[in-house]
Motif scaffolding. Structure first.
Motif, PDB file in Angstrom:
ATOM      1  N   ILE A  23       0.871  -1.197  -0.205  1.00  0.00           N
ATOM      2  CA  ILE A  23       0.152   0.081   0.191  1.00  0.00           C
ATOM      3  C   ILE A  23       0.799   1.302  -0.059  1.00  0.00           C
ATOM      4  O   ILE A  23       0.794   2.089  -0.694  1.00  0.00           O
ATOM      5  N   VAL A  24       1.821   1.267   0.901  1.00  0.00           N
ATOM      6  CA  VAL A  24       2.815   2.526   0.934  1.00  0.00           C
ATOM      7  C   VAL A  24       3.403   2.654  -0.275  1.00  0.00           C
ATOM      8  O   VAL A  24       3.635   3.785  -0.936  1.00  0.00           O
ATOM      9  N   GLU A  25       4.110   1.523  -0.951  1.00  0.00           N
ATOM     10  CA  GLU A  25       4.678   1.716  -1.958  1.00  0.00           C
ATOM     11  C   GLU A  25       4.037   2.203  -3.423  1.00  0.00           C
ATOM     12  O   GLU A  25       4.376   3.264  -4.266  1.00  0.00           O
ATOM     13  N   ALA A  27       1.072   3.816  -3.107  1.00  0.00           N
ATOM     14  CA  ALA A  27       0.436   5.100  -2.812  1.00  0.00           C
ATOM     15  C   ALA A  27       1.516   6.156  -3.319  1.00  0.00           C
ATOM     16  O   ALA A  27       1.115   7.331  -3.844  1.00  0.00           O
ATOM     17  N   LYS A  28       2.839   5.912  -2.754  1.00  0.00           N
ATOM     18  CA  LYS A  28       3.902   6.808  -3.404  1.00  0.00           C
ATOM     19  C   LYS A  28       4.084   6.818  -4.705  1.00  0.00           C
ATOM     20  O   LYS A  28       4.084   7.955  -5.404  1.00  0.00           O
ATOM     21  N   TYR A  39       7.051  12.845  -0.453  1.00  0.00           N
ATOM     22  CA  TYR A  39       5.711  12.310  -0.862  1.00  0.00           C
ATOM     23  C   TYR A  39       4.594  12.945   0.001  1.00  0.00           C
ATOM     24  O   TYR A  39       4.703  13.251   0.973  1.00  0.00           O
ATOM     25  N   VAL A  41       1.100  12.112   0.559  1.00  0.00           N
ATOM     26  CA  VAL A  41       0.121  10.923   0.539  1.00  0.00           C
ATOM     27  C   VAL A  41      -0.010  10.566   2.082  1.00  0.00           C
ATOM     28  O   VAL A  41       1.075  10.521   2.710  1.00  0.00           O
ATOM     29  N   ASP A  42      -1.196  10.587   2.630  1.00  0.00           N
ATOM     30  CA  ASP A  42      -1.365  10.039   3.835  1.00  0.00           C
ATOM     31  C   ASP A  42      -1.366   8.593   3.856  1.00  0.00           C
ATOM     32  O   ASP A  42      -2.640   7.908   3.522  1.00  0.00           O
ATOM     33  N   THR A  43      -0.469   7.799   4.150  1.00  0.00           N
ATOM     34  CA  THR A  43      -0.589   6.561   3.958  1.00  0.00           C
ATOM     35  C   THR A  43      -1.485   5.642   4.929  1.00  0.00           C
ATOM     36  O   THR A  43      -2.256   4.560   4.620  1.00  0.00           O
ATOM     37  N   LYS A  46      -4.868   5.856   3.305  1.00  0.00           N
ATOM     38  CA  LYS A  46      -4.947   4.883   2.158  1.00  0.00           C
ATOM     39  C   LYS A  46      -5.061   3.453   2.641  1.00  0.00           C
ATOM     40  O   LYS A  46      -5.800   2.545   1.839  1.00  0.00           O
TER      41      LYS A  46
END
Length: 74
Positions: A23-25, A27-28, A39, A41-43, A46
């Motif tokens: 998810i983190v990868e 989303a980034k 980055y 984005v609020d992981t 997400k």
């Protein structure tokens, strides 16, 4: 997506570290870096979004209505 009455629920749940990493990868990759190289984005959001979509698509509502499912443990 099907519109339903929805509420936000804050919970502690268990997911695999591989799921979180994916998810983190992803989303980034989707948002990229800003001018400062960060980055934006609020992981955590997400993660919640991905789990919510999964639960809706896989009919969590029917799952929780079946009392036999309450004996299962992670």
């Amino acid at each position: 997506m099907i519109e339903k009455d929805m509420i936000d629920v804050n919970v502690v749940l268990k997911i695999t570290t591989a799921s979180l990493q994916a998810i983190v990868e992803n989303a980034k990759k989707m948002v990229g870096r800003n001018a400062k190289g960060h980055y934006r984005v609020d992981t955590a959001d997400k993660v919640g979004e991905m789990i919510s979509v999964f639960l809706l698509e896989n009919d969590f509502e029917t799952f929780v209505k079946d009392s036999d499912n309450y004996h299962k443990k992670v």
